[in-house]
Design an enzyme around this catalytic site. Sequence first.
Site, short mmCIF file in Angstrom:
data_model
loop_
_atom_site.label_atom_id
_atom_site.label_comp_id
_atom_site.label_asym_id
_atom_site.label_seq_id
_atom_site.Cartn_x
_atom_site.Cartn_y
_atom_site.Cartn_z
N GLY A 1 0.82 -1.21 0.00
CA GLY A 1 0.00 0.00 0.00
C GLY A 1 0.85 1.25 0.00
O GLY A 1 2.09 1.20 0.12
N ALA B 1 -3.17 -0.10 6.87
CA ALA B 1 -4.53 -0.58 7.16
C ALA B 1 -5.52 0.39 6.53
O ALA B 1 -5.21 1.56 6.29
CB ALA B 1 -4.77 -0.67 8.66
N GLU C 1 -0.44 -10.66 3.52
CA GLU C 1 -0.11 -9.71 4.60
C GLU C 1 -0.36 -10.36 5.96
O GLU C 1 0.47 -10.27 6.87
CB GLU C 1 -0.94 -8.43 4.46
CG GLU C 1 -0.55 -7.59 3.28
CD GLU C 1 -1.46 -6.39 3.06
OE1 GLU C 1 -0.96 -5.35 2.62
OE2 GLU C 1 -2.67 -6.49 3.32
N LYS D 1 -7.61 7.16 9.12
CA LYS D 1 -7.97 5.73 9.19
C LYS D 1 -8.48 5.30 10.57
O LYS D 1 -8.91 4.18 10.75
CB LYS D 1 -6.73 4.87 8.87
CG LYS D 1 -6.05 5.17 7.54
CD LYS D 1 -6.80 4.60 6.39
CE LYS D 1 -6.07 4.71 5.06
NZ LYS D 1 -4.87 3.94 4.94
C1 5RP Z 1 -3.33 -3.79 1.06
C2 5RP Z 1 -3.59 -3.22 2.40
C3 5RP Z 1 -3.06 -1.83 2.65
O1 5RP Z 1 -2.12 -1.89 3.67
C4 5RP Z 1 -4.21 -0.94 3.02
O2 5RP Z 1 -5.17 -0.98 1.96
C5 5RP Z 1 -3.77 0.51 3.25
O3 5RP Z 1 -3.30 1.07 2.06
P1 5RP Z 1 -2.82 2.58 1.96
O4 5RP Z 1 -1.64 2.72 2.86
O5 5RP Z 1 -2.49 2.77 0.50
O6 5RP Z 1 -3.94 3.47 2.39
O7 5RP Z 1 -4.19 -3.79 3.27
O8 5RP Z 1 -3.98 -5.02 0.91
#
Ligand code: 5RP
Length: 228
Positions: free
Chosen positions: A32, A87, A106, A124
């Site tokens: 991510g 996350a 993950e 978040k």
């Molecule tokens: C990927 C994930 C990522 O860690 C989650 O979606 C957060 O992504 P970002 O840091 O781009 O907001 O779980 O499967």
Amino acid sequence: MKRGGSDEAKRRAGESAVEAVEDGTVVGLGTGSTTAHAIRALGEAVENGLDVEGIPTSYQSRELAREVGIPLTTLDDATPDIAIDGADQAAEGDLIKGGGAAHAREKLVDAAADRFLVVVDDSKLADALSVPVPVELLPDARTTVADRVRDLGGDPALRAAERKDGPVVTDNGNLVLDCDFGEIGDPAELAATLSTVPGVVDHGLFVGLADEIHVGSADGVTVRRPES
Ligand code: 5RP
């Protein structure tokens, strides 16, 4: 894909977690945009002499780690001392992950690590988990898993690809249902139930796994340590 808050807040969170990485250790590399900041910071530390090996959780994190010069290993050859991962939502120590459809690998790597550090921007954080739960499933199980999710009170939607016709296909060759359960009263119970559904490879509820949550904001970083 763009998820969450400002890139600056994500960078602060990612760099904060990398400060906890010690010489001679193995690091689980999440997926991510927030974790990408951590991987780049770790690459810089490697360039400055830090001796670490990384275990990637996706095609994306493997490619980025190679690009920035982090030596790689696998779960067959090493156990991660620490894992750093993003996350989509965090409530206390519980998480919903899988916005990048990488949650099965993950969870494997994050749960294997001695310490799991979550990196998020402050958009978040929530009082209760409520965003849709990504469920990775075998392609043949699409209808049966969707029916079971409805029985459990959820609303499943097959994740569509953005620059390809048809569904998202995960790094493992599977499909993803984003399952909206509204506000989740008992994440541990839902996580356990979803894990028993035939055809489910894994889901994005990460309950009680996080050791630290590094939260980046416009002002700086705070580190939360959920009670275990
Ligand atoms: C990927 C994930 C990522 O860690 C989650 O979606 C957060 O992504 P970002 O840091 O781009 O907001 O779980 O499967």
